[in-house]
Scaffold this active site. Structure first.
Site, PDB file in Angstrom:
ATOM      1  N   GLY A  91       0.856  -1.187   0.000  1.00 27.86           N
ATOM      2  CA  GLY A  91       0.000   0.000   0.000  1.00 27.86           C
ATOM      3  C   GLY A  91       0.894   1.240   0.000  1.00 27.86           C
ATOM      4  O   GLY A  91       1.986   1.206   0.562  1.00 27.86           O
ATOM      5  N   LYS A  92       0.413   2.294  -0.640  1.00 31.75           N
ATOM      6  CA  LYS A  92       1.169   3.549  -0.615  1.00 31.75           C
ATOM      7  C   LYS A  92       0.577   4.382   0.514  1.00 31.75           C
ATOM      8  O   LYS A  92      -0.275   5.254   0.298  1.00 31.75           O
ATOM      9  CB  LYS A  92       1.029   4.246  -1.975  1.00 31.75           C
ATOM     10  CG  LYS A  92       2.344   4.730  -2.523  1.00 31.75           C
ATOM     11  CD  LYS A  92       2.239   5.181  -3.940  1.00 31.75           C
ATOM     12  CE  LYS A  92       3.066   6.422  -4.188  1.00 31.75           C
ATOM     13  NZ  LYS A  92       4.465   6.375  -3.795  1.00 31.75           N
TER      14      LYS A  92
END
Ligand code: PMP
Length: 320
Positions: free
Chosen positions: A170-171
């Site tokens: 995930g960013k």
């Protein structure tokens, strides 16, 4: 007692500001896109973001956004990981983005920064039952690493955050404290970039980029299970290397010491684009000059993203 002078924020580096942002469901002048100091994401890093580039082609007078849909697919996955429920589909987000860029009338390379965040104004560390929101701005953008054609990287003393600590694919805003620590350690020590290892000592990635090494004509990159962000540039380059350059690609764990015996190495990512690494922790990579595979790959990549080679036009969204 005299009132102390107001604390001013420490000097801000000069950056160009855009005219507009998408904020609370509509386009507003950038100065109006402001959140309350009580905002959850500001305190706990409960946000997710994307970084997308647009490339201006002077010949055709067109601005191309690179892999817009793929960036929003990953962005919405990051939202899922963080229980941020947006009222927008990937297509909606793409539409909002193109509309905002057109209003700025850019005729240069740009960077696009969508951000989804827990907009709750109050105390309490959690993800569930908190409202979230989406905002977006775009800015003119050039190089991220000054020395793109020959950078000096250090192996960081900070380990890449483990997927079981903060989801690596995930960013996620908060996870970028890890990246910032590694980047600052590297720059303050006189290097251009950091290479970050996993907790078990394998090469994971750069501070905000993925990494390839080349050994005996084979391009090697860490697997998605070694705590990397599943990079869109990484996937792009794997395809170009294999299909267009005939270079075999291996996705496998990379030992620390392979960094010191490889023939070539390079970072890749939306920001860093393809940055050739010519030294790692004071040792030359290969000959110490940019190698043939990285050099050809950079040429192909830059021609492709600008629409100059007319290859992979399916990855480019024209703005105008
Ligand atoms: N890893 C990290 C930690 C990053 O921040 C980035 C930049 N988004 C990348 C890898 C490269 O990803 P992409 O090619 O999708 O930009």
């Amino acid at each position: 007692m005299a009132t102390p002078a107001p604390a001013t924020a420490s000097a801000q580096p000069k950056v160009a500001h855009p005219q507009y942002a998408f904020f609370r469901g509509r386009v507003v002048p950038i100065g109006e896109a402001q959140v309350n100091v009580m905002t959850h994401a500001l305190h706990y890093g409960t946000s997710v973001f994307a970084g997308i580039r647009g490339y201006w082609n002077n010949e055709t007078g067109q601005l191309y956004v690179f892999r817009l849909k793929d960036h929003y697919r990953r962005f919405l996955q990051s939202c899922r990981l963080m229980l941020i429920d947006l009222p927008y589909s990937g297509d909606d987000l793409a539409h909002i983005t193109l509309d905002l860029i057109r209003r700025e009338s850019y005729e240069q390379d740009i960077y696009i920064r969508p951000l989804a965040y827990k907009s709750f104004e109050g105390i309490g560390v959690r993800l569930h039952n908190l409202p979230g929101d989406f905002t977006l701005f775009t800015i003119p953008f050039g190089k991220y690493i000054e020395n793109e054609a020959g950078c000096h990287a250090m192996v960081s003393s900070f380990r890449r955050v483990d997927d079981n600590a903060i989801p690596a694919r995930g960013k996620i805003g908060g996870a970028y404290v890890n990246s910032a620590l590694a980047k600052t350690e590297a720059e303050l020590a006189g290097f251009d970039e950091a290479i970050v290892l996993t907790e078990d000592g394998h090469v994971s990635e750069g501070s905000a980029s993925n990494l390839f090494i080349v050994r005996n004509g084979m391009a090697i990159t860490a697997p998605i299970t070694d705590n990397i962000l599943e990079g869109i540039t990484r996937a792009t380059l794997m395809q170009i290397l294999r299909d267009e350059m005939g270079v075999p690609v291996q996705e496998r764990s990379i030992d620390h010491s392979e960094l010191y015996v490889c023939d070539e190495a390079f970072f890749c990512g939306t920001g860093v684009q393809i940055s050739t690494i010519t030294r790692i922790s004071h040792r030359p990579v290969g000959t110490g000059e940019p190698g043939p595979i990285a050099t050809e790959l950079r040429q192909r990549y830059f021609d492709m993203v600008r629409g100059a080679s007319e290859k992979h036009m399916e990855w480019l969204t024209p703005v105008y």
